[in-house]
Every structure is written in C-alpha cells, then in structure tokens.
Design a protein around this motif. Structure first.
Motif, PDB file in Angstrom:
ATOM      1  N   ILE A 195      -3.750   6.601   3.466  1.00  0.00           N
ATOM      2  CA  ILE A 195      -3.398   5.249   3.028  1.00  0.00           C
ATOM      3  C   ILE A 195      -4.218   4.956   1.779  1.00  0.00           C
ATOM      4  N   PRO A 229      -8.213   1.522   1.335  1.00  0.00           N
ATOM      5  CA  PRO A 229      -8.632   0.204   1.833  1.00  0.00           C
ATOM      6  C   PRO A 229      -9.494   0.328   3.088  1.00  0.00           C
ATOM      7  N   SER A 231      -9.882   4.203  -3.644  1.00  0.00           N
ATOM      8  CA  SER A 231      -8.551   3.601  -3.488  1.00  0.00           C
ATOM      9  C   SER A 231      -8.139   3.425  -2.042  1.00  0.00           C
ATOM     10  N   ASN A 264      -4.414   2.306  -1.965  1.00  0.00           N
ATOM     11  CA  ASN A 264      -3.962   1.115  -2.686  1.00  0.00           C
ATOM     12  C   ASN A 264      -3.567   1.555  -4.085  1.00  0.00           C
ATOM     13  N   SER A 317      -3.577  -8.281   5.891  1.00  0.00           N
ATOM     14  CA  SER A 317      -3.924  -7.367   4.805  1.00  0.00           C
ATOM     15  C   SER A 317      -4.142  -8.109   3.494  1.00  0.00           C
ATOM     16  N   PHE A 327       0.858  -1.182   0.000  1.00  0.00           N
ATOM     17  CA  PHE A 327       0.000   0.000   0.000  1.00  0.00           C
ATOM     18  C   PHE A 327       0.898   1.237   0.000  1.00  0.00           C
ATOM     19  N   ARG A 382      -4.445  -6.668  -0.801  1.00  0.00           N
ATOM     20  CA  ARG A 382      -4.615  -5.569  -1.763  1.00  0.00           C
ATOM     21  C   ARG A 382      -5.697  -5.885  -2.783  1.00  0.00           C
TER      22      ARG A 382
END
Length: 799
Positions: free
Chosen positions: A637, A649, A647, A639, A677, A624, A679
């Motif tokens: 934050i 998360p 975008s 992605n 996590s 990330f 993505r």
C-alpha cells in the motif's frame, strides 16, 4: 486506672500516667506477631459486591432486575480489577436454578433474570461474587433471599405469626463474669429471625427478685447492666402478648475479665473489669488490645494492677467505619472482642434536593435533583418504582450497609440500611446496640495466624484464550475474527513459536471462537489449532453467611394474578438485540465522523460485502494504491501523491498499529465496518505519518448474519460466555386499583440512570392513577459517593 493513647504509624502506644511497668522487649515481640500477621493477611486487596434487586417478591412471568456494584473493600471505591461477576439463583436446598456471568465495567453491571416455569412457589437466594473472592474466608459476596408466588397453587394469604422467641443475652466483649459489673446486650427474635419490637423485659434471680428492667427497641434489642453474684442463677423474662417467656442466663464465668466501651463526646473509654478472685491470677500477665478494621492494626498493651483498668481513646484515632477491638492473652489467643462504628463524612450518602412529577398523557415524568454532584464524574443510579402499599420490597441491606457493615459482622442484620439513611445520635446509639449483640466479628484470628498468600483464584478480566497451533509448519499469520465486544486480532508466529494468546475476550451467548490463517500464497486457510479458555467453567460459590429471609406471602381468593408474559417474551428480547446492534453501529459511525478532522470515514456496505469486493479495491477508491504481488506473495500500500520520502501510510487495525501490510492482505471484507483515512501528511504520527494513514475498523453486524460453511476458519464453542444485557419489561396489568397490584405489582425498574450536568435525573413511569408511589433509589455518583433513599411521590400534587 486511665491510659491516654496516641497512635504511632500502624501501632500506637500508651502513655501510662501511673507507671511504666511494661516489658518492652516482650511487647515488641507480641506486637510483631499480631501486627505482621494481619498486615500479611490484609496485603492483598478485597472486593465487596452489592446488588440492588428491584423487588423481594415476584410472580411467575415477571423479571428480576438487578444492578450490581463491585467495590474495593478497603478504599470503598469502585473496583476496576474484576470484570467477571457471577450471579446465581438457588432454591431452598441450595440447588442452582439459574446463573449468569455478566461483564462489569467501571465497577457496575445490570441485567435481568426471567422468573419463568423453572420457579415454583417458595423462597430463593440470589448470590453475586467474583473469582477473586474464593481466595478468602470472608463474607464479601452478596446474597439475598426473595420469594416467588404462584397464584395457581395457593388459595389465601397467610402471614406467619409464630410466637416462638429466641432470647439471647451476650456479654459485651463476649463474656459475663461473677462479682463485677457486666454490660450486656439482649436480642429477642422470632422464628424467622426478626426482632421483637418494644416488648418489656427484666432480669430476675432464682428468688424472682428483679435485678433490672428494660424495653426492647424496634429491632428487639436492649442493653443492661447487672452484677451477678457467685452461686446464684439468673433469668431473662420477656413479656409479649401478656405471656412471659423465661430463659436462664448461662455461661457466667468465675474467673477472667470483661470489657465495656463507653462513648463520651470526643473520646471512647475502654473499661476492663475483673473480680478479686481473678486479680491475683492475671495481674502479672501481659495482654494486648488490637484495634483494627481488617486492613490496618494498632496495638495497645494492657496489664492489670487493680480490678478495673481504663483506656481513653480520642475518636480522631479511630478508623473510618468499623473498628474491631480484640483482646489477646499472653499466648496471643483472642479472648474478648467488641465492634464499634465510627461515622464519618466518608459514608454519608448524598441526598435528594427535590423530587417532582409531571403528567404526560398516560405517563409521569419523574425528576430527581441531587445535591453536590460534579459534572463529568462517574454516575450510575438504579431506581425501583413500586406502589406505596407494596409488600414486595423487604431488602435488609442498602448500598451503604452492604459496604460498611455486612462484611465485618457474623450475624444476620435486620433492616441494616436503617442505620445509614440518617446518621444521627439515635441511629448511632442503636447501631452500637446492634454491634454489642453481634459478638465476634467476621475476622477469624486462627485463619489470620495461619494465612498463606497462595492466591489460586486470580482476578478475572474477560476470558483469556491460549491457542496452540498443531500444523507442521506453525509460522505464519493467524486471524482471530471479531466478536460483538472484541475486534479482529492478528498474530504472527515466527521461528519455533506455536502458541498465541488473546486476552480479555468478551464472548456473549451464541458467539464462537474463529481462527483463520493467511498462507504464503495469499490464500486464507483453515488452521489446525487447539484453543484453551480461561476461565472455562462457571464456579460454584458454596460460602454463605447468616441472613434473613424476605417476608413471604401467599395469594387469597380475591387476588388474581396478571398475565405477565410480555415481561420476558423472547421475541421482544430478540428484536431489542437487533435494534441495539443497529444503533451501536450507527453510534460508532457518528463517533468516528465527529472525531475525524479533515479525514474521511468510509462505511463498507452490505452490498460490497456480498459482491466480494476486496480490501485492495476499497483502498484504491480512497486514493491510495494497493496491490497483490502473487509471485512474491506480497501486499503493498502506497500513497501515490508522495514523490519524495516514505510513501507507505501508517496502518491501523482496530486502533492497533500494523507494521507489515501483509497482515491486511486477506482480511475478509465482510468483517470490516469502516475505514478512516487521510492522504495528507499527519504530524500526529511523526515522520511515519508523512504519507497519511489508514485505519480499518472491524465488526460483526454483517459477518454473523452471513455465517455460511466454515471452509477457511477453525470454529470452536466458548465453554463459558457472558450474558448479554437484556431490557427490563414491566408486566402489564388489567387493573391497577386492586389488592394484588398494590401489594405485589411493579411500576418500573431503571437500572442505569445518569445525572445531567445540573445533577438532575429524569425518567418516565406509567401513570397508574395511584395517589402515592414509592421510589427505591441506590447508586454511585461523583465517582464514588453513595446514594440510598426511599422517596414517596404524589403524582396528583407533583411532589
């Protein structure tokens, strides 16, 4: 005259064969008064506690192990309302020697007390209670005495053999009446309160004429029938050791009426008898018979036309367990009372199909097989293992008697568990003899009629912390740092808010309440806060009920006490805590890894925490993009794989959804244990999961080991903490074939055993080379089924 009864909802009425003479309006008014008061009194739930102690006689240096079970009094199921259980040990003067607050989960908790230098030779009382119990004048708590022996101060074993007798004759229902046939219970006890078994007795008049004779049962109880004549005096005579003890029967009434209960196959017969002199005074009065179990009540009208009135009750109309028959006069004053126990399959204990033992080097593998267990239900079984010749297990109650009997009677009951080990006609009859001699139940109608539902003592579920912010500017984000049993919590105050509340905090010994603030410049600061803790004081429970002391003993010259320091050596406990902490972290990592499906689970290493690695750096390593905007004091934050659509998360902190990434900007990395996590787009989170997710899990294994100067956090002591579960250590003995070990030794204590899918429980014990060993088993299986057994095993035969 017979009346046949049929229930109707919470009250039931009599179909009267001979006449219909009741005043319906008066009865309805009386019914409303009695029924409504009990309904109001019983509206709130009750809790009952049972604690299985591994022994009843201890030597200094041993551990007292216990497993406590908290039940709902009415449903007989495990209570999940309370998590805070208070346990105390007090001396003979009521002074508390030791105390613990322990955390109850699923209605069960276990721990130990060290029998150390705080104890001298003597008798002590163990109590277990909840805060909610303070609202009621009922004996729902648990209490049990135990003895501590000190070999250094005693020279010989002395068992008390006091021949003093306490003889009581109690009319069934509470009264004796001249001129009519009375049913009465006789109970004879020694000075310590234990029944005099198998002694012969008789009732004589003032001319020494024998009216009736009887033999006491194993608990010193018998039932007699006799008709006292007005103007005469009567006596009981008990013969023991060829000595006669004579006692006058007093308080025989001249007027009124008495009651008796007869158990006849599928029915109970309630008989009410009066004499000719009383009939004219009571025949025009209306009485009521209330049948209740402390929760529900059924009311029966009663009126006298003759000197004897009878009612027939089908047993199908009784409550499961205790039934309390209370007779009220025309002023709603209770005048007679009788307890009856109706056995049902509800309180039947599960039984063991078999017990087997297998020798493994210096140990024995014990295998128990339970019948009718259901996989994947709640199971907890506690087992105390003692020599079969032991003097150290004299508990009066087991799990069934504490739940079904003790809360309803006023007197002390000898070996109450006996009545529930094998439910048959003999034990049912003997239990009924016991209840005749108990007199009034533990329910006080003065309390019921005057009850006000002001519950000043709430159910407690951990500790609630209400924190007031004293800063001039209260707005901002506040971090409450994790404990062993609580994760990090984030609170954001807006506008004029200056208070945040953290519920169900579970602090253990040595832990502190730590609060940090994330300021607008993305720096963590030390906030000015004032926390208040609820509860904050260990409550002392003064209530008590009649109970029997455990059988005490003292040492003889040929019995040597073992060195038992290893049973509670603090170094061993400390090492055990460290091992448990490490194992818990490893188990958590393994659980997260198993749960992850295509996601990654990243452990934050101690070296990363020492180097001062930031959360942004770790998130970037996961693929990330995280960064601090120091100008605007923002933490973002995204992605980078997402070209279209949202975008950002989905973010979680200890499984709590985080809607603002700024909350994470300055969480100390040293408090983080794992990050899970992905993505990839995750459909489980709907449209918000388009950019994947990040789950941050905090812990304390590193944070508390590296607890330096608190420059950025406000730190407070918890005024009240939970005692951490401690491992029970069995004392070591130089010799096992001695009088001391056989009488007072400990082989093992297993507080939290579970069954496997086949209903099998296995555990290892030390092979002491004894021919026989006793297993004292108590517990809950199949969610709420009870088990209570004493099994003797023979290691030499494998049985």
């Amino acid at each position: 005259m017979y009346r046949f009864l049929k229930p109707l909802s919470k009250t039931f009425f009599c179909f009267v064969i001979v006449s219909l003479f009741f005043n319906i309006s008066l009865f309805a008014q009386e019914e409303s008064t009695i029924v409504d008061h009990l309904e109001e009194y019983a509206a709130a739930p009750r809790e009952v506690v049972y604690a299985h102690l591994n022994k009843s006689i201890y030597i200094e240096g041993e551990m007292l192990g216990f497993t406590a079970y908290v039940f709902d009094k009415f449903t007989k199921e495990r209570s999940e309302m309370t998590t805070n259980l208070y346990c105390t040990i007090s001396d003979k003067d009521g002074k508390i020697i030791k105390k613990q607050m322990v955390f109850v989960k699923d209605g069960i908790v276990s721990n130990v007390f060290n029998i150390d230098e705080a104890f001298t030779d003597g008798t002590y009382t163990f109590k277990a209670y909840t805060n909610w119990m303070f609202n009621f004048k009922e004996q729902n708590h648990f209490q049990q005495t135990f003895s501590v022996l000190d070999a250094d101060n005693e020279n010989e074993i002395k068992i008390s053999k006091d021949n003093t007798m306490d003889v009581q004759l109690l009319g069934e229902g509470g009264h004796l009446l001249y001129g009519t046939l009375n049913s009465a219970g006789i109970i004879v006890k020694n000075k310590s309160g234990y029944g005099l078994p198998k002694a012969k007795g008789k009732i004589i008049d003032e001319n020494d004429t024998v009216i009736t004779e009887f033999t006491l049962n194993n608990f010193g109880i018998a039932k007699v029938l006799f008709t006292p004549e007005s103007g005469k005096r009567y006596y009981t005579v008990i013969t023991h050791n060829q000595i006669d003890t004579k006692k006058e029967i007093k308080d025989i009434k001249s007027s009124g009426f008495v009651m008796a209960l007869t158990n006849i196959r599928e029915n109970l017969v309630l008989s009410f008898k009066t004499n000719e002199n009383s009939l004219n005074n009571i025949k025009n009065k209306s009485f009521n018979v209330a049948l209740h179990n402390g929760d529900e009540l059924k009311l029966i009208p009663l009126k006298f036309n003759t000197t004897e009135e009878r009612m027939i009750l089908p047993k199908t109309e009784l409550f499961n367990g205790i039934n309390i028959f209370t007779v009220f006069d025309e002023n709603n004053q209770p005048i007679l009372e009788r307890l009856f126990f109706s056995p049902t399959s509800t309180e039947e204990n599960l039984k063991l199909d078999y017990v087997s033992t297998t020798k493994e080097n210096d140990s024995l593998l014990v295998t128990l097989k339970l019948n009718n267990t259901t996989p994947e239900t709640f199971q907890n079984i506690s087992v105390s293992v003692l020599p079969s010749e032991t003097n150290s297990y004299t508990h009066q109650h087991n799990i069934s008697s504490q739940l079904y009997l003790q809360p309803y009677v006023r007197g002390a009951i000898e070996n109450a568990g006996y009545y529930f080990k094998n439910t048959n006609r003999k034990t049912q009859y003997e239990l009924d003899l016991l209840l005749i001699t108990q007199g009034w139940s533990s329910y006080d109608w003065t309390t019921i009629f005057n009850f006000e539902d002001n519950f000043n003592f709430p159910f407690e579920r951990g500790i609630d912390v209400v924190t007031t912010v004293n800063n001039k500017k209260t707005q901002g984000t506040y971090l409450v740092y994790p404990l062993k049993n609580n994760s990090t919590q984030v609170f954001e105050l807006k506008g004029n808010e200056n208070v945040f509340t953290q519920k169900r905090v579970i602090p253990t010994e040595g832990e502190k309440f730590r609060v940090g603030q994330i300021k607008a410049n993305s720096k963590q600061g030390k906030p000015g806060v004032y926390p208040q803790f609820y509860p904050s004081v260990f409550p002392t429970f003064q209530s008590s009920y009649d109970y029997l002391n455990s059988s005490g003993a003292e040492f003889s010259e040929d019995i040597k006490t073992p060195t038992a320091e290893d049973s509670w050596d603090k170094r061993i406990e400390k090492l055990d805590e460290v091992v448990v902490a490490v194992n818990r972290k490893q188990e958590r990592l393994e659980a997260l890894t198993r749960k992850a499906n295509g996601e990654s689970v990243r452990e934050i290493t101690d070296s990363e925490k020492i180097r001062g690695t930031t959360l942004a750096q770790i998130i970037n390593e996961l693929g990330f993009f995280a960064q601090y905007d120091f100008v605007n004091a923002q933490f973002t934050i995204i992605n980078p794989r997402v070209q279209r659509g949202p975008s950002v998360p989905v973010l979680f902190l200890d499984d709590a959804l985080i809607t603002d990434p700024n909350i994470l900007r300055d969480i100390p990395v040293e408090t983080i244990e794992f990050i899970e996590s992905s993505r990839l787009s995750s459909s489980r989170y709907g449209f918000r999961g388009f950019a994947g997710f990040i789950k941050i899990y905090t812990g304390t294994s590193f944070y508390y080991r590296n607890d330096g100067a608190e420059k950025t956090t406000s730190v407070f002591d918890f005024p009240l903490t939970f005692n951490s579960p401690k491992t029970f250590y069995t004392p070591t003995y130089q010799f096992y074939d001695t009088k001391f070990f056989k009488a007072y030794g400990t082989i093992g204590w297993y507080p939290n055993l579970k069954t496997d899918p086949n209903g099998i429980v296995s555990f290892k014990i030390l092979d002491t080379k004894a021919n026989t060993v006793n297993l004292y088993i108590e517990g809950v299986v199949n969610d709420n089924d009870l088990i209570s057994e004493i099994k003797t095993i023979n290691p030499n035969t494998g049985d």
